[in-house]
Scaffold this active site. Structure first.
Site, PDB file in Angstrom:
ATOM      1  CG  HIS A  28      36.482  31.086  40.026  1.00 20.19           C
ATOM      2  ND1 HIS A  28      37.146  29.888  39.929  1.00 20.19           N
ATOM      3  CD2 HIS A  28      37.299  31.993  39.420  1.00 20.19           C
ATOM      4  CE1 HIS A  28      38.308  30.062  39.309  1.00 20.19           C
ATOM      5  NE2 HIS A  28      38.415  31.340  38.990  1.00 20.19           N
ATOM      6  CE1 TYR A 299      39.674  37.969  42.638  1.00 24.71           C
ATOM      7  CE2 TYR A 299      39.746  36.462  44.471  1.00 24.71           C
ATOM      8  CZ  TYR A 299      40.054  36.771  43.167  1.00 24.71           C
ATOM      9  OH  TYR A 299      40.733  35.858  42.392  1.00 24.71           O
TER      10      TYR A 299
HETATM   11  C1  HEM Z   1      43.381  40.667  38.139  1.00 27.96           C
HETATM   12  C2  HEM Z   1      43.167  39.355  38.029  1.00 27.96           C
HETATM   13  C3  HEM Z   1      41.937  38.693  38.585  1.00 27.96           C
HETATM   14  C4  HEM Z   1      40.675  39.188  38.711  1.00 27.96           C
HETATM   15  C5  HEM Z   1      40.156  40.568  38.340  1.00 27.96           C
HETATM   16  C6  HEM Z   1      39.876  38.133  39.321  1.00 27.96           C
HETATM   17  C7  HEM Z   1      38.528  38.261  39.625  1.00 27.96           C
HETATM   18  C8  HEM Z   1      37.811  37.377  40.407  1.00 27.96           C
HETATM   19  C9  HEM Z   1      36.525  37.639  40.998  1.00 27.96           C
HETATM   20  C10 HEM Z   1      35.719  38.932  40.784  1.00 27.96           C
HETATM   21  C11 HEM Z   1      36.173  36.578  41.744  1.00 27.96           C
HETATM   22  C12 HEM Z   1      34.914  36.411  42.604  1.00 27.96           C
HETATM   23  C13 HEM Z   1      35.231  36.950  44.014  1.00 27.96           C
HETATM   24  C14 HEM Z   1      34.079  36.822  44.976  1.00 27.96           C
HETATM   25  O1  HEM Z   1      32.955  37.292  44.673  1.00 27.96           O
HETATM   26  O2  HEM Z   1      34.305  36.282  46.093  1.00 27.96           O
HETATM   27  C15 HEM Z   1      37.245  35.603  41.618  1.00 27.96           C
HETATM   28  C16 HEM Z   1      37.266  34.369  42.214  1.00 27.96           C
HETATM   29  C17 HEM Z   1      38.309  33.479  42.109  1.00 27.96           C
HETATM   30  N1  HEM Z   1      39.526  33.674  41.476  1.00 27.96           N
HETATM   31 FE1  HEM Z   1      40.094  35.337  40.524  1.00 27.96          FE
HETATM   32  N2  HEM Z   1      40.655  37.029  39.548  1.00 27.96           N
HETATM   33  C18 HEM Z   1      41.926  37.329  39.109  1.00 27.96           C
HETATM   34  C19 HEM Z   1      43.028  36.498  39.143  1.00 27.96           C
HETATM   35  C20 HEM Z   1      43.010  35.211  39.607  1.00 27.96           C
HETATM   36  C21 HEM Z   1      44.164  34.342  39.618  1.00 27.96           C
HETATM   37  C22 HEM Z   1      45.574  34.709  39.162  1.00 27.96           C
HETATM   38  C23 HEM Z   1      43.759  33.167  40.152  1.00 27.96           C
HETATM   39  C24 HEM Z   1      44.644  31.983  40.337  1.00 27.96           C
HETATM   40  C25 HEM Z   1      44.781  31.332  41.470  1.00 27.96           C
HETATM   41  C26 HEM Z   1      42.344  33.283  40.513  1.00 27.96           C
HETATM   42  C27 HEM Z   1      41.562  32.323  41.119  1.00 27.96           C
HETATM   43  C28 HEM Z   1      40.277  32.533  41.611  1.00 27.96           C
HETATM   44  C29 HEM Z   1      39.531  31.538  42.355  1.00 27.96           C
HETATM   45  C30 HEM Z   1      39.984  30.122  42.710  1.00 27.96           C
HETATM   46  C31 HEM Z   1      38.303  32.138  42.681  1.00 27.96           C
HETATM   47  C32 HEM Z   1      37.139  31.501  43.440  1.00 27.96           C
HETATM   48  C33 HEM Z   1      37.194  31.854  44.924  1.00 27.96           C
HETATM   49  C34 HEM Z   1      35.986  31.272  45.648  1.00 27.96           C
HETATM   50  O3  HEM Z   1      35.733  30.073  45.485  1.00 27.96           O
HETATM   51  O4  HEM Z   1      35.336  32.045  46.376  1.00 27.96           O
HETATM   52  N3  HEM Z   1      41.934  34.543  40.160  1.00 27.96           N
HETATM   53  N4  HEM Z   1      38.229  36.110  40.803  1.00 27.96           N
END
Ligand code: HEM
Length: 311
Positions: A28, A299
């Protein structure tokens, strides 16, 4: 593998798929920020004693994103979209709701997600993933297929404001009486679910989603209803890959109005803004979903890496 190692590997694996982009989220990576206001319905206040669900209008900070870890991804790509919402609690503090355009998630456990990302890693020579290895994974893990189909099967959105965004985890709302209700969240756009053909999206340009939202909000506002889908008797509470039975109406829990596209607060202040699905308020409880619990740790690895180093 110990737990800390798993979270580091998840972020490394995301970098393996999308490349390392210093200063950006591992997933993202490309986002558009907005400011708005959230007002809960009386029905939400009946289901939960949480401070943000009592009906007092509260400020909201929203970040829309493309799921890719490439901060320069084209908005026309067949990709998931994210909607991260930070609600400012009346007495101070925040609570976050994170959702994406896919109704379910692609993996049941962080270990499965890690394996899937390893298999998606593009071959350095061809630039393409090994489809045979991916196919083997999908055969062993058919639960991943609906989420992949939802993402690859959807034409690009007309706007960030014309997508339905789902949170695949179960949360328990706890009323003042102590009664609990298991729900999943969904943001339903007031403008309806609207997509455009791939060629049209390509022609609109790499950053058309941000440009469109800025134009839309300059001329008025965009709004979403927060809907609660109640768990049916047999719906699993710990499996984000499983669709829930859609019998019965979803409950309208509140309305989010977006007023302005905002400058990126991270470049303004230099501090990372963290959206964390486990940042809940009193009156809401987490399920045992292993993906939900892994997220805050993965995260943190990404946040640590993208934060400016003290000089
Ligand atoms: C183990 C499963 C998951 C991993 C390893 C993962 C990993 C990540 C990482 C590394 C980030 C960036 C975090 C940052 O630097 O602030 C992120 C952002 C995000 N993830 Fe996931 N994620 C997972 C599951 C999910 C799921 C199930 C959703 C469903 C809602 C999701 C939705 C998002 C969203 C919307 C963002 C963006 C947040 C922002 O705008 O700062 N993720 N994810």
């Amino acid at each position: 593998m110990d737990a800390a190692d798993l979270y580091t590997r998840l972020v490394d694996a995301a970098n393996g798929v999308f490349g390392s982009h210093p200063g950006h989220r591992a997933l993202h990576a490309k986002g558009t920020w907005c400011e708005g206001r959230f007002t809960a319905t009386p029905e939400a206040a009946r289901l939960s004693r949480a401070a943000h669900l009592q009906g007092e209008p509260i400020p909201a900070l929203v970040r829309f994103s493309n799921a890719s870890g490439d901060p320069e991804s084209h908005d026309a790509a067949r990709d998931g979209r994210g909607m991260a919402v930070k609600l400012r609690l009346p007495e101070g503090g925040d609570t976050d709701i994170l959702a994406t355009s896919a109704p379910t998630f692609v993996a049941r456990t962080p270990e499965d997600f890690l394996e899937l990302m390893h298999r998606r890693r593009p071959d350095p020579e061809s630039g393409e993933p090994d489809l045979e290895r991916l196919g083997e994974y999908l055969q062993a893990h058919p639960e991943a297929i609906p989420s992949i189909q939802a993402v690859l099967g959807a034409e690009p959105p007309a706007s960030f404001a014309t997508l339905v965004y789902h949170s695949p985890h179960a949360f328990r709302l706890v009323a003042g009486t102590g009664d609990g209700t298991w729900v999943r969240y969904r943001w339903q756009p007031e403008a309806g679910d609207q997509h455009i053909p791939d060629e049209e999206a390509r022609a609109r340009g790499r950053d058309y989603l941000r440009e469109e939202l800025a134009e839309r909000l300059a001329g008025g506002q965009a709004a979403f209803d927060l809907l609660l889908q109640r768990a049916g008797e047999d719906d699993p509470l710990d499996d984000p890959t499983a669709p829930w039975t859609e019998d019965g109406e979803a409950v309208a829990a509140g309305r989010l109005e977006l007023h302005d596209v905002a400058d990126d607060p991270e470049s303004v202040s230099g501090d990372p803004v963290v959206f964390d699905p486990t940042r809940i308020a009193d009156g809401i409880e987490l399920s045992n979903d292993p993906i939900l619990h892994a997220r805050q740790h993965a995260y943190s690895v990404s946040i640590e890496r993208r934060s400016p180093r003290p000089s």
